[in-house]
Design a protein around this motif. Structure first.
Motif, short mmCIF file in Angstrom:
data_model
loop_
_atom_site.label_atom_id
_atom_site.label_comp_id
_atom_site.label_asym_id
_atom_site.label_seq_id
_atom_site.Cartn_x
_atom_site.Cartn_y
_atom_site.Cartn_z
N ARG A 1 -2.09 -19.89 -12.23
CA ARG A 1 -3.45 -20.41 -12.41
C ARG A 1 -4.48 -19.51 -11.73
N ASN A 2 -4.12 -18.99 -10.56
CA ASN A 2 -5.07 -18.14 -9.83
C ASN A 2 -4.30 -17.13 -8.99
N PHE A 3 -5.04 -16.27 -8.31
CA PHE A 3 -4.41 -15.19 -7.56
C PHE A 3 -3.48 -15.71 -6.47
N GLU A 4 -3.87 -16.80 -5.81
CA GLU A 4 -3.05 -17.35 -4.71
C GLU A 4 -1.67 -17.76 -5.21
N GLU A 5 -1.56 -18.11 -6.49
CA GLU A 5 -0.27 -18.58 -7.02
C GLU A 5 0.65 -17.42 -7.48
N LEU A 6 0.17 -16.20 -7.34
CA LEU A 6 1.05 -15.05 -7.65
C LEU A 6 1.90 -14.81 -6.41
N TYR A 7 2.89 -15.66 -6.21
CA TYR A 7 3.52 -15.74 -4.89
C TYR A 7 4.55 -14.65 -4.61
#
Ligand code: FES
Length: 339
Positions: free
Chosen positions: A229-235
């Motif tokens: 959904r967003n950059f933070e979720e590119l874990y």
């Protein structure tokens, strides 16, 4: 009504009900998760009576020989006799070995089983905790490690995922069942172009499949697309960028729906858009070649994402045996079901 028996008790099933539906309606405490024949949390054992075709579809030969069936896939017949299964018949004791938080909502678990389990990235296992609650999770590593690794996203209203994320402690005793599924790498595919597309924590599986391929000396190109959904979720962003530096035949592309900080994170490696659409624009189908190319697809994530992708690839001429899917079907606990 069709009358069947479960643990000696009569159950009246309505027309079109499965064994599982009838048992749940009558208040039997049976486990289940996907209701689609995938997770195998709803197994029961056949004692007597006619079994409709398909009740044992997808089970291993060992389970079939021992008369197990998925209650969610079984239509009852008059006088059918079934019994519940004991955990020790199907489950293996295991311990939670470690927990590593990969983001605010994703935790990586390492599970140590009491006996050796052959597993591959892209398969799934069932975890059962002390009170019998059972859920299915996909495996993110191959048999080169003695542990089974899982990426678990804490779900809103997710009883089990919340327990794993916040409460389960190192050394916690659990039971495991499986593994199941064939959304995996095989050395038979060594020269194929692998196109792996994962949405959300579907990344865990495609990342594991890519690693299995690279560790096995894969010679073809490997393209991995992750949608979030967003950059933070590119874990696993930095891990995958490093993997790209390490292996010349591995390419990674991140795709996000939106960037909270405006367009700050967008670059060549992070695009805005749907990962499937981005992948298809990079690997267009060539309809002039009958039975298209060397491409082999892996799709992992939410059911709607997986089924839409599988259908599109198939309708464009790729045989289904070159499309491997792992769909995250889970109990929907919201008051309003997902569309
Ligand atoms: S296989 Fe029956 S609930 Fe998943």
């Amino acid at each position: 009504m069709t009358k069947f028996y479960f643990d000696g008790q009569g159950v009246d099933a309505r027309p079109d009900e499965t064994v599982l539906d009838a048992l749940l309606r009558e208040g039997h405490p049976v486990n289940y998760s996907c209701k689609k024949g995938r997770c195998k949390t709803c197994l029961v054992q056949h004692l007597e009576g006619e079994l409709m075709a398909g009740a044992q579809r997808g089970l291993t030969s060992r389970l079939k020989e021992n008369h197990y069936l998925c209650s969610c896939q079984c239509r009852p017949t008059q006088g059918l006799k079934l019994k519940s299964v004991l955990a020790q018949d199907l489950f293996i004791p295991a311990k939670l070995y470690s927990k590593e938080y990969l983001s605010d909502s994703v935790v990586k678990l390492k599970i140590e089983a009491a006996e050796k389990i052959e597993h591959k990235a892209g398969q799934h296992i069932n975890l059962r905790r002390f009170d019998g609650l059972t859920r299915s999770y996909s495996i993110t590593n191959g048999a080169y490690s003695e542990f089974i690794e899982l990426h678990v996203r804490r779900k809103y209203n997710g009883q089990f995922s919340d327990w794993l994320f916040n409460h389960a402690s190192i050394g916690e005793n659990i039971l495991i069942q499986g593994p199941w599924g064939d959304c995996c790498y095989s050395t038979d595919f060594v020269d194929d172009t692998l196109i792996l597309i994962g949405s959300g924590t579907g990344l865990g599986s495609v990342y594991g499949i890519a690693r299995d391929a690279l560790v096995s000396g894969h010679r073809g190109e490997i393209y991995l697309y992750h949608g979030a959904r967003n950059f933070e979720e590119l874990y696993q962003h930095s891990t995958l960028l490093k993997m790209m530096m390490e292996y010349r035949n591995f390419t990674y592309q991140a795709c996000i729906e939106s960037d909270n900080e405006g367009e700050e994170h967008l670059s060549g490696r992070v695009l805005q858009g749907d990962p499937f659409d981005v992948a298809m624009s990079r690997h267009p189908f060539d309809r002039s070649i009958p039975c298209d190319s060397q491409n082999r697809f892996y799709l992992c994530g939410e059911p709607s994402f997986v089924s839409k992708g599988q259908e599109t690839i198939f309708l464009n001429g790729t045989p289904l045996d070159r499309v491997h899917v792992l769909s995250f079907d889970y109990k929907d606990l919201r008051s309003r079901a997902r569309d």
